[in-house]
Design a protein around this motif. Structure first.
Motif, PDB file in Angstrom:
ATOM      1  N   SER A 184       5.232  -4.724  -5.845  1.00  0.00           N
ATOM      2  CA  SER A 184       4.493  -5.858  -6.651  1.00  0.00           C
ATOM      3  C   SER A 184       5.257  -7.019  -6.681  1.00  0.00           C
ATOM      4  CB  SER A 184       3.653  -5.208  -7.738  1.00  0.00           C
ATOM      5  OG  SER A 184       2.830  -6.301  -8.155  1.00  0.00           O
ATOM      6  N   GLY A 212       4.402   0.281  -2.801  1.00  0.00           N
ATOM      7  CA  GLY A 212       3.863  -0.067  -4.007  1.00  0.00           C
ATOM      8  C   GLY A 212       4.507  -1.254  -4.562  1.00  0.00           C
ATOM      9  N   ASP A 243       0.863  -1.354   0.097  1.00  0.00           N
ATOM     10  CA  ASP A 243      -0.307  -0.016  -0.099  1.00  0.00           C
ATOM     11  C   ASP A 243       0.839   1.462   0.152  1.00  0.00           C
ATOM     12  OD1 ASP A 243      -2.000  -1.824   0.185  1.00  0.00           O
ATOM     13  OD2 ASP A 243      -2.422  -1.398   2.004  1.00  0.00           O
TER      14      ASP A 243
END
Length: 118
Positions: free
Chosen positions: A82, A80, A77
């Motif tokens: 991933s 960021g 969150d």
């Protein structure tokens, strides 16, 4: 599996390996200090995570976010990150052995088997 779950699975496996404990015993909502994670272990794991994610992370991550759940949510969150879904991370559930196999000949169960002759 979403990014938070992927990071949680990676952290569970890394912490279990670092501390020499069963990944099944680690709950993502429990404070990591409960498992005996110290500052050296924490910094080592964060360094490995930086390599895995290809991102620069605060070395105090696991102290600022003292549960696997909080750390994973922060990374997704706020930072960021991933992680690639195809990375070689296994969810903890996949890495678990059947209970009989895991306890056979080890710990108190193995001692009891030797004493009782079973």
């Amino acid at each position: 599996m979403n990014a938070v779950d992927t990071i949680q699975g990676w952290l569970v496996n890394q912490i279990a390996k670092q501390l020499g404990i069963n990944p099944q015993t680690i709950k993502v909502t429990e404070p990591l200090t409960r498992y005996g994670l110290d500052s050296i272990d924490s910094v080592t794991i964060v360094g490995d995570m930086e390599d895995w994610l290809g991102a620069e992370l605060p070395s105090t991550l696991l102290w600022d976010y003292p549960t696997i759940d909080k750390a994973a949510k922060y990374l997704v969150d706020e930072i960021g990150v991933s992680p690639a879904e195809t990375s070689n991370v296994q969810p903890a559930a996949v890495a678990n052995k059947p209970k009989e196999e895991a306890t056979q000949g080890k710990g108190w169960g193995g001692l009891w088997n030797k004493i009782s002759g079973s």
